[in-house]
Design an enzyme around this catalytic site. Sequence first.
Site, PDB file in Angstrom:
ATOM      1  N   CYS A  10       0.815  -1.307  -0.012  1.00  0.00           N
ATOM      2  CA  CYS A  10      -0.127  -0.076  -0.064  1.00  0.00           C
ATOM      3  C   CYS A  10       0.861   1.248  -0.081  1.00  0.00           C
ATOM      4  O   CYS A  10       1.844   1.331   0.985  1.00  0.00           O
ATOM      5  CB  CYS A  10      -0.950   0.000   1.050  1.00  0.00           C
ATOM      6  SG  CYS A  10      -1.951   1.430   1.431  1.00  0.00           S
ATOM      7  N   CYS A 284      19.528 -11.042  25.845  1.00  0.00           N
ATOM      8  CA  CYS A 284      20.508 -11.405  26.527  1.00  0.00           C
ATOM      9  C   CYS A 284      21.839 -11.606  26.007  1.00  0.00           C
ATOM     10  O   CYS A 284      21.826 -13.025  25.312  1.00  0.00           O
ATOM     11  CB  CYS A 284      19.906 -12.703  27.539  1.00  0.00           C
ATOM     12  SG  CYS A 284      21.094 -13.583  28.574  1.00  0.00           S
TER      13      CYS A 284
END
Length: 311
Positions: A10, A284
């Site tokens: 779009c 982490c």
Amino acid sequence: MAEIYLAGGCFWGLEEYFSRIEGVKKTTVGYANGQVESTNYQLIHQTDHAETVHLIYDEKRVSLREILLYYFRVIDPLSVNKQGNDVGRQYRTGVYYTNQADKAVIEQVFAEQEKQLGQKIAVELEPLRHYVLAEDYHQDYLKKNPGGYCHINVNDAYQPLVDPGQYEKPTDAELKEQLTQEQYQVTQLSATERPFHNAYNATFEEGIYVDVTTGEPLFFAGDKFESGCGWPSFSRPIAREVLRYYEDKSHGMERIEVRSRSGNAHLGHVFTDGPESAGGLRYCINSAALRFIPKEKMEAEGYAYLLQHMK
């Protein structure tokens, strides 16, 4: 000034996204590369035109290569005739050029994308043909309708642009020579260093953390937080495209592995127990996979372009 035409689903969202990028001087939307010379919004299904954004940009402020990297940030290059929730040939992806000299630059970026993804992309690369300016109500649609439909996050325009071409992966022999044994085992063999007893767990200086294998920027120090897990923890990457994610079922656990884009280095894992105020994620990361560059050394080491984005 230079121009390029980009199809990416779009066109409302893609136009708004590019209008926010420094160096882009003008954006309009239209229909490109159909089978006939004329069309309109009601006919594009029949004429096979793609919803397309026309960019006019200042080459002294933003290059075509950078424009394309911004483009690939917000499209799914493997999806055929579909972006987000929008399905149909008019929502296909494509890069359409008017300057023959641009073709080589586009081909280079396409080749890099295919190398990173390990497969051919579905993005068209063609000279522009049969371009038709879209109806007035489509122009600057999201500026006129701020709450209107958009399939992309237009604020991604403000994320730092990290060019992977600047951070090439060394050969395995070079890595064995450059890295410590622990760094090699972590990044190349997916090992895990000891918690708490590592270089950056307790480091909270201003600066950036880069991939130890390539130097590609990965995390801002401002997004690092104390999690108590024993390893450096971050709430987000510098830009979302610098990381790659893989399902990891090793050691009897189900986790999401995080690897670097350019170096394909194992970094660690990402979890959903991070600070809610920062998005809820906890990256982490092994210290052995990182190199810390203090803020005062960033310019000297070639990272000055990131200073304006630091908190």
